[in-house]
Design an enzyme around this catalytic site. Sequence first.
Site, PDB file in Angstrom:
ATOM      1  N   VAL A 181       0.848  -1.200   0.000  1.00  0.00           N
ATOM      2  CA  VAL A 181       0.000   0.000   0.000  1.00  0.00           C
ATOM      3  C   VAL A 181       0.887   1.256   0.000  1.00  0.00           C
ATOM      4  CG1 VAL A 181      -1.715   1.311   1.320  1.00  0.00           C
ATOM      5  CG2 VAL A 181      -1.922  -1.190   1.117  1.00  0.00           C
ATOM      6  N   CYS A 182       1.466   1.557   1.140  1.00  0.00           N
ATOM      7  CA  CYS A 182       2.181   2.820   1.305  1.00  0.00           C
ATOM      8  C   CYS A 182       3.449   2.869   0.462  1.00  0.00           C
ATOM      9  CB  CYS A 182       2.516   3.039   2.775  1.00  0.00           C
ATOM     10  SG  CYS A 182       1.033   2.947   3.795  1.00  0.00           S
ATOM     11  N   VAL A 183       3.992   1.695   0.099  1.00  0.00           N
ATOM     12  CA  VAL A 183       5.135   1.649  -0.808  1.00  0.00           C
ATOM     13  C   VAL A 183       4.664   1.471  -2.253  1.00  0.00           C
ATOM     14  CG1 VAL A 183       7.272   0.423  -1.399  1.00  0.00           C
ATOM     15  CG2 VAL A 183       6.628   0.727   1.005  1.00  0.00           C
TER      16      VAL A 183
END
Lengths: 210, 210, 210, 210, 210, 210, 210, 210
Positions: free
Chosen positions: A117-119
């Site tokens: 997600v955040c990466v």
Amino acid sequence: KAANEALFDPNDAVLLLLDHQTGLFQTVNDISVSELRANTVALAKIAEQAGIPIIYTASEPNGPNGPIMEELPAAMPSAQYVARKGEVSSWDNADFVKAVKATGRKTLVMAGVWTSVCVAFPALQAHAEGYKVFTVMDASGDVSKMASDAALARMTAAGIIPVTTNTMLSETHRTWNRPDAAKWGSLYSELVPEYRAVTESYTRAQEAAK
Amino acid sequence: KAANEALFDPNDAVLLLLDHQTGLFQTVNDISVSELRANTVALAKIAEQAGIPIIYTASEPNGPNGPIMEELPAAMPSAQYVARKGEVSSWDNADFVKAVKATGRKTLVMAGVWTSVCVAFPALQAHAEGYKVFTVMDASGDVSKMASDAALARMTAAGIIPVTTNTMLSETHRTWNRPDAAKWGSLYSELVPEYRAVTESYTRAQEAAK
Amino acid sequence: KAANEALFDPNDAVLLLLDHQTGLFQTVNDISVSELRANTVALAKIAEQAGIPIIYTASEPNGPNGPIMEELPAAMPSAQYVARKGEVSSWDNADFVKAVKATGRKTLVMAGVWTSVCVAFPALQAHAEGYKVFTVMDASGDVSKMASDAALARMTAAGIIPVTTNTMLSETHRTWNRPDAAKWGSLYSELVPEYRAVTESYTRAQEAAK
Amino acid sequence: KAANEALFDPNDAVLLLLDHQTGLFQTVNDISVSELRANTVALAKIAEQAGIPIIYTASEPNGPNGPIMEELPAAMPSAQYVARKGEVSSWDNADFVKAVKATGRKTLVMAGVWTSVCVAFPALQAHAEGYKVFTVMDASGDVSKMASDAALARMTAAGIIPVTTNTMLSETHRTWNRPDAAKWGSLYSELVPEYRAVTESYTRAQEAAK
Amino acid sequence: KAANEALFDPNDAVLLLLDHQTGLFQTVNDISVSELRANTVALAKIAEQAGIPIIYTASEPNGPNGPIMEELPAAMPSAQYVARKGEVSSWDNADFVKAVKATGRKTLVMAGVWTSVCVAFPALQAHAEGYKVFTVMDASGDVSKMASDAALARMTAAGIIPVTTNTMLSETHRTWNRPDAAKWGSLYSELVPEYRAVTESYTRAQEAAK
Amino acid sequence: KAANEALFDPNDAVLLLLDHQTGLFQTVNDISVSELRANTVALAKIAEQAGIPIIYTASEPNGPNGPIMEELPAAMPSAQYVARKGEVSSWDNADFVKAVKATGRKTLVMAGVWTSVCVAFPALQAHAEGYKVFTVMDASGDVSKMASDAALARMTAAGIIPVTTNTMLSETHRTWNRPDAAKWGSLYSELVPEYRAVTESYTRAQEAAK
Amino acid sequence: KAANEALFDPNDAVLLLLDHQTGLFQTVNDISVSELRANTVALAKIAEQAGIPIIYTASEPNGPNGPIMEELPAAMPSAQYVARKGEVSSWDNADFVKAVKATGRKTLVMAGVWTSVCVAFPALQAHAEGYKVFTVMDASGDVSKMASDAALARMTAAGIIPVTTNTMLSETHRTWNRPDAAKWGSLYSELVPEYRAVTESYTRAQEAAK
Amino acid sequence: KAANEALFDPNDAVLLLLDHQTGLFQTVNDISVSELRANTVALAKIAEQAGIPIIYTASEPNGPNGPIMEELPAAMPSAQYVARKGEVSSWDNADFVKAVKATGRKTLVMAGVWTSVCVAFPALQAHAEGYKVFTVMDASGDVSKMASDAALARMTAAGIIPVTTNTMLSETHRTWNRPDAAKWGSLYSELVPEYRAVTESYTRAQEAAK
């Protein structure tokens, strides 16, 4: 030349540390929390040592996601913090993209929680806009092995380059024939627990030989 | 023809053994040290048996990285050693590249420690310069399974061909219908522990039948 | 149409069973021998049921590699055996390639021991010559998980399609709305141990309801 | 005194190596065949080095169970072979028990294939007759982890002492302050692959210091 | 812009839930049944919350494959059920394809049992017809890890995008700066067990602070 | 003598097979269903071959627990079935205990599903009443590894003897020097997949030698 | 009273740290080196905080076994070092036993490398002489999981009590209702990586609430 | 009679739930948080259904350890909460012991977080004072597998009986021949995910048969 372009170029790079927050850490199951924290700190030190700009951010740090891990800011005095306005992907935040663009660099090294997600989101977005993107799998974490395996497959298929922290260290370091070699050596010892022991044994063996 | 080009060609190949050093071995966690050493020796013997040139090198062998594993040189009397001047990637060392070019061959087989560094860097560089590159995953080692998984994905995406030692043995051997078949048979027994037992059982069964 | 071509076409297929020999089985470490044998027999029965031609071969069956597993020939009465003359890759044997070409079919389903050798070599060669190739990973076996992982990556990168036995069963079967549906149902029960138990429970529950 | 009796006494010991045969090796799934063979040879060398009598035997060595592993006899020139007459448990063979009794010793060290059968049966029987019994788990092998876990629990509950090869080495060695210390050191390097690398690194570090 | 197209677009998406049946669940070995059920329900709720149309189907629900898991229909009141006529691949059923086309959307999110069959077949077919396809690996299940690994490799090579449930949640959610943020927050707590505990701890810590 | 009493005595034994039902099989997670079924059948054949009485039973076979696995009754023609009246522990059923007592034997061999319930309860009860009890861990199954580990610890602490199927085969067989040796040999091949392959290789090697 | 004697008594205890040396660390395979080092330091700090005497020693620290891990002495300023004269078991060294006896305490807490040797030998010897012995499994390490499993079984059967570092922390700490509670709290955060994150989240949640 | 005393007696039992707190859950690594929570709720419902008194407690619930898991109190309306005054072991708290004694029962069933601390300490203390103690391993959690393995060995050696939740359900339930059988059946479905699916399949099969 071609050989050079096949590897990472520290002079064109920015390090992006995304949502290394203590609440999110509790949901990570594909790597141990102690390794994740140690790798993230090492990554920051690598960038500091190499003069690579660092930008970091957090997702709702006053909520359950929790604060940025406490030891990280001290490890990267030159880093710039960019606050978000609720966006899950940092690339959806105009300030964040603006900070990246301000560096004038086109190679992005990303790590964060969660990997998928955040990466993966900003990695896919930045790659689509023409950046060369490296993702550091073991300075990132996800809710399951199945989740990071899927993220690895998705990102690799899209042209993103998967690495690990130790690889980034070597790919930035490149040669022992440099004035600051000792500083790089100590980063290996800090990052790889067995390497630290190897070095202690080596030092003692040399002392004993004298 | 197309079928032939799809496989490894021993007559166009050079074997590159990169940094099989006892200090680095201590940091390897994706394969056991005993398997790593046995596979590396077997790889050297395969090349010797097939007349494939071998070039090997070490990274700072007087420092903590340690010496080349002691049993390796004896297993490859024809091998050429190239000293480096501190470069992490052997492909950054001019003498090393020169030695490779001197063979006139364009297919490189690489193995070493660490997979994601000492193997992946020259593999990516040489591939970018037009070489066909095979990397032998189980004659190499890395600090974690996550690291060699990432390296496998990175190299495969770049066009590098991942193999294991036993595959290289068969891909070099190609047929039992050759004068030196017995020598190849003994390499399988040396490399695959269960195959050795199968052969011992077979021999005894035939003796008992007489 | 496009949707149809995206899947396996039984009417264009040949099943190639390569070196399922009892000596080689002893060296297999990425799947249990009992699963490997059961999957191979099931694959043969699928082909028989669907009228897919079967060609099988062995590597030096009078030597340590051992004989073809005993229950296989009985499971595939229509299969054709092709003897080799020492070639490791069946595609290096002219008789074998001739037998394949004689079928006039262009889709090859391959399984064998070892995955990275006896399957991967002919798969890569036949693919290079224009065949569409499926490799059945769990009716094949290799000396280590690392070896079959590398083979999977190598073959997938080359355009070969990896599947497992149960997938081949469904991809051949395609619909329950056919006269021989019961025969296909019994193949699922034979192949998937839990499916057999599900069916037994189902039958008893229906009897108990009456 | 009590402290001494709590540990192994080499002067009261006999080493019994039971059915280390190449056919049985193929059925072993709780340890790798290469480790099993290496540990067994090391155990034999430990006994030779310490003057511990060795008795070994095989179960139907002309049948499918196969011959004793070929490198074992050479590693233990003083060992005595006792042929059996079909008994699964060596303790059911009168000649074997007689050979043990002839040593006059009361501490038995046992290893073999399978752990839960060829080791556990004579271990339980000899223990019931008053012997102190050590079983060497990693110089033994069984068809599954579940099988050797059950054997470990059964034997421990009966008063048998479970150890591993490295433990037997240390428990026989006991001190570096003895004339043959160097010979013991080389056994550690032979048995523990990482220890071998540690020693190579140590030697080189000392050379480099001079 | 390019960055946007690199990620999932909920406004163009349809969720397809394929054969989440209690008989098939018994054959799943690559994920636990409890996780599979929880992830599937969460996926349904994500779609409901985002206004993504849902179509679901079953394979022979009156036979051993069993009924759709009981808690699923209640979690997706807007979902449309399409009965099949025996086809293994839902894409072989004209009614199913017609229902998908009726939505006018071109991005398909698929999950089901088995991954390599009930998910992979329609995914490959729809992708061949021009759809953008995401497969949710952990809301799907297969008979072995080897089977879902092969399916992942096959689908990724074909251009299908692998994700997990939590990724779909975030990729749909996209920002906390939206009126229905609380509803999205509760979906994370429902889906990720550790996140639920993090939230409970957070709430109590805030109460204790007052 | 003591040595004899330390091992299993087939002449004093009864085999109790408890609740090997297809519904319960679906809940087993500490062993594969195919191994569980194969081991149970082998256990029945061992008892038949040795003249050990067999008693079996089921828990609510008309309900979700499902019928006894279909191939079991045929494997043990001499076995006696005892119906229960709802008791979870077969030892709580008077008819079952009566059937055991009618054999006049005092050594009980138990296997069943679940290990920690259907096996452990009667094992603990019968042991408390003076029986010698062996539990066959791999002809039993439980809902988790944690559950069977706890059951193993609980039963061992209570004096119950844990074994596996192959151990029971050898402990019943005891010697190859008996008229029915060939029948025992075939049981090993049926039970241990690798042993079957070893035997096939052996036979072929002998044929090839002639 | 009985309840009190069932647990660890810090006032009767001595902590013995045995051979935590960097060369031996390289041979440890049942726990990661980073965890092993962190747990050992934590154990030392627990003893310092509770006023438990600490005695430590090394086996041939000028040889390949290497020096004591460098961070340990600083963590335990009150500790006493006892040099050995080559003995593998510290209990075979008269000075070491004398130092233990000089404390007048009868409860020994032991940790070291290897578990089955440097810990098990003195543990078994001291227990035989009447000491109550606790062994800290995760502040110790061994060459394989099989080795430490065997050591655990052997020591437990002999009456030695197995624990882990976190258990020793709690068993020493015993209550939060003590003046030095904050110091104990920080030891939990140092020892358990997830607990550190929990604490950081808690602190931030409370700040955010104000 | 002896058989009865060998098993759990619900009429003599008290259930003690110790420190099931959301902060501590984040440190659990030997079981998944979702299983741990589900098992704990099931354990509470078993006790409610059987009329077994329940006492529960928390360690510093206003601090980082966090609150009791929110769904637990609702599942056990009859349970009594006892606050502690900082004691790590609930048995060190006089109010807690008093509450246990007030029940007049002598069999204690314990579960909690951490297994080796919050469960093992009161278990060992209560056992030393004459209670019969069962510990429910999978309704408890610990910081590592090594920690709960050590705790299992320590407690078993001391005479404490290890079980899992499903075992407690069956050991309390004991027979289907009771008026409240349906309520027990639904507890199995709630506790064992596969059993729920088995039951759904069974019900549908019976409907389809009519």
